[in-house]
Enzyme design. Structure first.
Site, PDB file in Angstrom:
ATOM      1  N   ARG A 216       9.399  10.896  14.119  1.00  0.00           N
ATOM      2  CA  ARG A 216       8.947  10.241  15.346  1.00  0.00           C
ATOM      3  C   ARG A 216       7.434  10.094  15.311  1.00  0.00           C
ATOM      4  O   ARG A 216       6.829   9.559  16.223  1.00  0.00           O
ATOM      5  CB  ARG A 216       9.374  11.031  16.583  1.00  0.00           C
ATOM      6  CG  ARG A 216       8.696  12.381  16.711  1.00  0.00           C
ATOM      7  CD  ARG A 216       9.121  13.042  18.021  1.00  0.00           C
ATOM      8  NE  ARG A 216       8.099  13.928  18.520  1.00  0.00           N
ATOM      9  CZ  ARG A 216       8.179  15.262  18.498  1.00  0.00           C
ATOM     10  NH1 ARG A 216       9.246  15.842  17.985  1.00  0.00           N
ATOM     11  NH2 ARG A 216       7.219  16.010  19.004  1.00  0.00           N
ATOM     12  N   ASN A 217       6.828  10.594  14.232  1.00  0.00           N
ATOM     13  CA  ASN A 217       5.386  10.508  14.033  1.00  0.00           C
ATOM     14  C   ASN A 217       5.122   9.777  12.726  1.00  0.00           C
ATOM     15  O   ASN A 217       6.019   9.636  11.909  1.00  0.00           O
ATOM     16  CB  ASN A 217       4.775  11.912  13.965  1.00  0.00           C
ATOM     17  CG  ASN A 217       4.664  12.546  15.338  1.00  0.00           C
ATOM     18  OD1 ASN A 217       4.244  11.895  16.285  1.00  0.00           O
ATOM     19  ND2 ASN A 217       5.077  13.799  15.446  1.00  0.00           N
TER      20      ASN A 217
END
Lengths: 432, 432
Positions: A216-217
């Site tokens: 998610r990063n």
């Protein structure tokens, strides 16, 4: 014959997404049904149900499912499931709908009918129920989950708790027929994949064991290292990004996908790495979400879910390796399970905190590197963002230069937007 | 409760090594028995039988065991076993001994009684039997194993084939009582370990999964990388060196052990790495020996045997990954085995060719590095030995400087010895 793990729950991929003329007819019908508005998060869940990503779920949960999931991580029929997937509606809708009715699920932001749903149960959560759900599902062992702290800050700082508490107290359960995957297939063409697509790709490559990385990063070298360890011990790796909604301030999926493509192009053997995206919003449920990640990844054909440091965590609600430890305590663990069809078969691939170490002369982890803090290249997210925003060099060995360049451009764009806004504001002020 | 795999064969550790007064009495008895000389290689096998390293073997093989092992990798009772372990004797001994006799096994080089043995079967191999053994056990898929090449060069170039063909054609089978572990416990104090010692050490650390690295060469960064991958996915690693005999020109065990100690001291987290040594001679049987390595490692408590490139190979008798592939074709494979007690439970941890890559900026393998030959630091054994012998620097990133220093000292010592010999020869010539 596929060598992949079967989907979770023993019923194959339970796909409820309609296509072609079947979809056209259902959409027409939907337009005549009562319109029930769904949130962005519910839309993500719905698409996962539709594509079989949430197999064996064929719709939103009943009160019995919800209770069993919170309490024991088991659906009412005894199948393992770690996080509630439910649909909350307004009091007005709730009162107007009866058991057995069909309704249309509508996403207002995009003015789109997403599904039809046959109501099998209307049920309610009290405020206490919602608090209990937050405490069983979202409260961990980190400092911010301490009994005297949790409720003081969770409503401010925990997006998952906010989501649960923001729900109205009225819920609908029942099977859905999904009409759309929203803008995911077009906006994320080539990255968005249904479980069947991922399985076909892995089958084509002859893979049996597949490790998934949850992202998610932006993908830096520490993530690259996790995937490369996985590639040594599995047939291949699935770099699988969340392309639903995140916390404010997080990097948008389009930028993250470009970073991953760049990394795969320059630093991976393409035979062994596949990129994909899935449409959920983050719940930040830490350990429980790590289990959810493994559960739905099994539907995509994944056999090993990479679980690193503070997986799916937020703030200090969870301890660093709580999301690894929970796999040792789940009901229906793989070995000696009384009903293997109901167990989670996807296993965790637990990997410690990774970093570049100058003395090791390469990537390492807390399990492999005996050296000191000063030898290790560890960069906080805050410092990284500052360096990228300011266009300054990032410390050596932390990321791949090609990836950092993409992030610098993204932050420069942000700065420009802010400057344009400020200029506009200033010139507006002048004109007054 | 130990979390380790049970020993191979389902009978626990079958230890036949005597100690204390029991040993004293048996040794006394041995001195009165017929003295049968054993080779150095047979001594290694005998000590492995004695310590339970070769569980469930309690002695040397019968003809039926030998035949089943060559043909199907199964002992006569159906237990998996990949390589013959037999005792050859002179015609004179053979003729003088009868079934049911007890004899003393004697190692002349050290003037030591190694064991007593109760003869249960006298059996013979014809020259054709020995050739057949070589072809089933030692012939691989490499260029030098081609039908029209193998017998032209194997007697010259394959130490395993030499060992089989050098055996006299007369064999004794039967259980042994082992009296000594030779000089291994003293010469390799702190490194030599019985299977029970290794198991106790792993149990103390709470390990369940243990990966073993087989070593017969100095440990460089490529080996370090294999072990570090294993440490990420197992509870710990066992760096397990062969301390028996090697080919001429190979580096002695004492030097290799010093290299490993230095590496563990400087580059490993001690909680996750244990060094040990075992007393076998190399057979260089490639794939079959890789299976033997996994089989006896299971007795040491190992769950995962690291199998890299050309494991236990010699010359070009085997293809690079033949020793990995054979694990997929063995009888009694783990899954669906009709009699799990007889199957090999230790699994291979297959890892590709590893090296340092400048573009990757760290260690990598053929599965993780997409870059070219020029980016990779790959050094032939010949070039490495030349650099070390000549005291020249070794190319960057290949080895750890502390380890290379030990090897430079070793080679400098060798050179000195040669110089002393030459001087002595020269002065001897002068004096004539």
């Amino acid at each position: 014959m596929s060598k992949l793990l079967p989907p979770h729950g023993g019923k194959g991929l339970t796909v409820t997404l309609l296509e072609g003329s079947e979809r056209d007819a259902e959409l027409k019908k939907a337009q005549g049904l009562r319109k029930v508005e769904i949130s962005r998060g519910e839309r993500g869940d719905l698409i996962m149900i539709g594509t079989g990503g949430f197999s064996p779920l064929g719709g939103f949960m009943t009160r019995e499912d919800w209770k069993g999931v919170c309490e024991n991580m088991l659906l009412a029929d005894g199948t393992f499931w770690p996080v509630p997937v439910n649909l909350s509606v307004s009091k007005e809708d709730f009162d107007a709908i009866n058991d057995g009715d069909e309704v249309a699920l509508y996403f207002a932001e995009k003015d789109e009918f997403m599904a039809t749903m046959k109501i099998t149960q209307k049920w309610e959560k009290s405020e206490d129920d919602k608090k209990w759900e937050c405490e069983t599902v979202y409260k961990g062992q980190g400092e911010e989950s301490a009994d005297d702290v949790f409720w003081k800050i969770a409503m401010e700082d925990h997006p998952g708790v906010q989501r649960v508490m923001a729900d109205k107290n009225y819920f609908l359960a029942g099977p859905v027929k999904v009409l759309s995957e929203g803008d995911f297939p077009t906006k994320f063409k080539g990255t968005y994949m249904r479980p069947a697509d991922a399985r076909a790709e892995f089958d084509k490559r002859g893979w049996g064991t597949v490790a998934a990385l949850q992202l998610r990063n932006p993908m830096h070298r520490s993530h690259e290292h996790l995937v490369k360890i996985a590639i040594e011990v599995c047939d291949g790796a699935f770099i699988h990004s969340l392309i639903g909604a995140l916390k404010p301030g997080d990097i948008p999926a389009e930028v993250r996908i470009e970073c991953i493509n760049t990394l795969i192009d320059g630093y991976f053997v393409k035979d062994f790495a596949v990129q994909g995206g899935y449409p959920l919003d983050m719940r930040y449920a830490g350990p429980r979400e790590a289990l959810l990640h493994a559960t739905f990844r099994q539907n995509y054909g994944v056999s090993h879910m990479i679980i690193g440091r503070d997986h799916a965590g937020v703030g200090d609600f969870y301890t660093l390796f709580e999301a690894q430890e929970i796999f040792d305590r789940i009901p229906y663990a793989q070995e000696g399970c009384p009903d293997p069809g109901k167990a989670l078969l996807c296993k965790p691939l637990k990997i410690d905190w990774t970093f570049y170490c100058k003395k090791c002369d390469g990537m390492a982890s807390m399990r492999t590197c005996p050296h000191g803090k000063d030898d290790r290249v560890i960069l906080s997210g805050t410092k990284l963002r500052k360096a990228l925003s300011d266009g300054e060099p990032v410390v050596d060995h932390f990321g791949r230069e090609e990836v950092l360049e993409i992030l610098r451009e993204y932050y420069a764009g942000l700065t420009e937007k802010v400057e344009v806004k400020m200029q506009k504001a200033a010139s507006g002020a002048d004109m007054k």
